[in-house]
Write a protein that holds these residues in place. Sequence first.
Motif, PDB file in Angstrom:
ATOM      1  N   ARG A 145     -62.130  71.184  17.369  1.00 57.77           N
ATOM      2  CA  ARG A 145     -60.676  71.144  17.548  1.00 57.77           C
ATOM      3  C   ARG A 145     -60.339  70.662  18.963  1.00 57.77           C
ATOM      4  NH1 ARG A 145     -59.559  76.068  16.654  1.00 57.77           N
ATOM      5  NH2 ARG A 145     -58.978  75.918  14.458  1.00 57.77           N
ATOM      6  N   SER A 146     -61.112  71.115  19.941  1.00 53.63           N
ATOM      7  CA  SER A 146     -60.888  70.688  21.318  1.00 53.63           C
ATOM      8  C   SER A 146     -61.095  69.189  21.466  1.00 53.63           C
ATOM      9  CB  SER A 146     -61.814  71.446  22.264  1.00 53.63           C
ATOM     10  OG  SER A 146     -61.661  70.991  23.594  1.00 53.63           O
ATOM     11  N   LEU A 147     -62.134  68.667  20.806  1.00 50.40           N
ATOM     12  CA  LEU A 147     -62.393  67.225  20.859  1.00 50.40           C
ATOM     13  C   LEU A 147     -61.272  66.448  20.193  1.00 50.40           C
ATOM     14  CD1 LEU A 147     -66.221  67.114  20.058  1.00 50.40           C
ATOM     15  CD2 LEU A 147     -65.115  66.573  22.239  1.00 50.40           C
ATOM     16  N   LYS A 201     -71.133  83.295  11.242  1.00 48.96           N
ATOM     17  CA  LYS A 201     -69.702  83.301  11.576  1.00 48.96           C
ATOM     18  C   LYS A 201     -69.490  82.898  13.036  1.00 48.96           C
ATOM     19  CE  LYS A 201     -65.426  84.250  10.298  1.00 48.96           C
ATOM     20  NZ  LYS A 201     -64.680  83.881  11.522  1.00 48.96           N
ATOM     21  N   ASP A 202     -70.352  83.372  13.929  1.00 48.72           N
ATOM     22  CA  ASP A 202     -70.250  82.971  15.336  1.00 48.72           C
ATOM     23  C   ASP A 202     -70.410  81.463  15.492  1.00 48.72           C
ATOM     24  OD1 ASP A 202     -69.917  85.602  16.095  1.00 48.72           O
ATOM     25  OD2 ASP A 202     -72.057  85.916  16.500  1.00 48.72           O
ATOM     26  N   LEU A 203     -71.386  80.910  14.800  1.00 45.69           N
ATOM     27  CA  LEU A 203     -71.618  79.468  14.869  1.00 45.69           C
ATOM     28  C   LEU A 203     -70.438  78.701  14.297  1.00 45.69           C
ATOM     29  CD1 LEU A 203     -75.371  79.444  13.772  1.00 45.69           C
ATOM     30  CD2 LEU A 203     -74.512  78.637  15.982  1.00 45.69           C
ATOM     31  N   HIS A 247     -68.260  76.144  16.531  1.00 45.05           N
ATOM     32  CA  HIS A 247     -68.170  74.731  16.168  1.00 45.05           C
ATOM     33  C   HIS A 247     -66.717  74.334  15.884  1.00 45.05           C
ATOM     34  CE1 HIS A 247     -69.622  70.893  14.658  1.00 45.05           C
ATOM     35  NE2 HIS A 247     -68.914  71.052  13.564  1.00 45.05           N
ATOM     36  N   LYS A 248     -65.980  75.235  15.288  1.00 43.60           N
ATOM     37  CA  LYS A 248     -64.579  74.967  14.958  1.00 43.60           C
ATOM     38  C   LYS A 248     -63.758  74.780  16.233  1.00 43.60           C
ATOM     39  CE  LYS A 248     -61.011  76.818  11.868  1.00 43.60           C
ATOM     40  NZ  LYS A 248     -60.704  77.955  10.968  1.00 43.60           N
ATOM     41  N   ARG A 249     -63.975  75.657  17.221  1.00 44.05           N
ATOM     42  CA  ARG A 249     -63.260  75.524  18.500  1.00 44.05           C
ATOM     43  C   ARG A 249     -63.642  74.229  19.205  1.00 44.05           C
ATOM     44  NH1 ARG A 249     -64.737  81.025  18.945  1.00 44.05           N
ATOM     45  NH2 ARG A 249     -66.456  80.426  20.324  1.00 44.05           N
ATOM     46  N   SER A 265     -52.671  72.997  10.978  1.00 48.09           N
ATOM     47  CA  SER A 265     -53.423  74.245  10.811  1.00 48.09           C
ATOM     48  C   SER A 265     -54.909  73.965  10.667  1.00 48.09           C
ATOM     49  CB  SER A 265     -52.924  74.993   9.576  1.00 48.09           C
ATOM     50  OG  SER A 265     -53.238  74.257   8.410  1.00 48.09           O
ATOM     51  N   SER A 266     -55.705  75.003  10.924  1.00 45.32           N
ATOM     52  CA  SER A 266     -57.155  74.833  10.861  1.00 45.32           C
ATOM     53  C   SER A 266     -57.616  74.506   9.454  1.00 45.32           C
ATOM     54  CB  SER A 266     -57.854  76.113  11.336  1.00 45.32           C
ATOM     55  OG  SER A 266     -57.465  77.207  10.531  1.00 45.32           O
ATOM     56  N   SER A 267     -56.966  75.059   8.448  1.00 44.66           N
ATOM     57  CA  SER A 267     -57.380  74.776   7.079  1.00 44.66           C
ATOM     58  C   SER A 267     -57.131  73.321   6.717  1.00 44.66           C
ATOM     59  CB  SER A 267     -56.631  75.687   6.108  1.00 44.66           C
ATOM     60  OG  SER A 267     -55.228  75.463   6.199  1.00 44.66           O
TER      61      SER A 267
END
Length: 307
Positions: A281-283, A270-272, A276-278, A296-298
């Motif tokens: 999204r930043s990129l 979950k941490d990974l 990776h999601k953050r 949205s993230s989904s």
Amino acid sequence: MRTSEIQVGSVNREKPLARMMNSTSMVTPTPKKLKVSDTGSATYSRKKKSLGVLAENFINHYAKYPPGAVVIVDHAAVDLGVERRRIYDVVNILESVNLVEKKQKNTYSWMGMDHFDDFFGKLQAKAVMEYPEDAKRYLDNTIPLDDLSKTRKTKENKSLAKLSEEFLQVFLVGFETLSLPEASDKIQGTTSMEELIAMGGGARGKSTVVGAIPDARELKAAAARGLKTKIRRLYDIANVFLSVGLLKKVENIDTSRRPNFSWNYKLSAKDLYDRHKRKTRSLTESHDPTPDSLSSSSQNLTKEFSI
């Protein structure tokens, strides 16, 4: 050879190298097995020859060198006192996590472990695509399954490196603890009736009558042989990852003698996933920061994991 690449493992190899120079063959002789001695200095045992112990010795031997250092399989076999094929088994598994990287025949580069956070994020992204239902259950219940096309997993004889990668993917998708039979079923699927019939039955692995369909007892014996072969390979892989520190053994509460294995890296699955999601999204936002692009993230999950 670039100056950043350091050839390692050459210390205390004068005698083996001298034999190579005086021989017409350029192949390093396979080291002889160590004999058991009462003095205890050089002893042979199955435990000392296990892939897990060999991997630990391999890592300890090369960990002091910087990324880019050259690892030559023949030299490693001499330095560690094992057969060359055993070194290949270890480097093939370590290659699946990019701890070593193949450069040419018999030659690898030592890459170290500093890249693991990013590497596991990318490997997890592939796992999400292959196990979307599990990812939705364990990692993020907003994952849109319709947008993820599950990869059809095949049962062909996988390379050791490929099987090692898929073994880790099962943990990265959110399974915290698994037995080897469970991992085998997840990676390679359960054995089909056609495969059991092809394996045959009986003491020699063949049905007693040519062309006959094996009976239930023969099918059960064939299933046991097939599972044993699959588990043996996964057990070797698991022991190498134990040495790396990625997995740990967990006491099995049932009557089975086989241990379970649990994810043991500093970052959980979950941490990974969140990291990776953050990052992705930043990129995405840095390349296209308009309001319309910030959904949205989904809705963005498939795009994020393809970066």
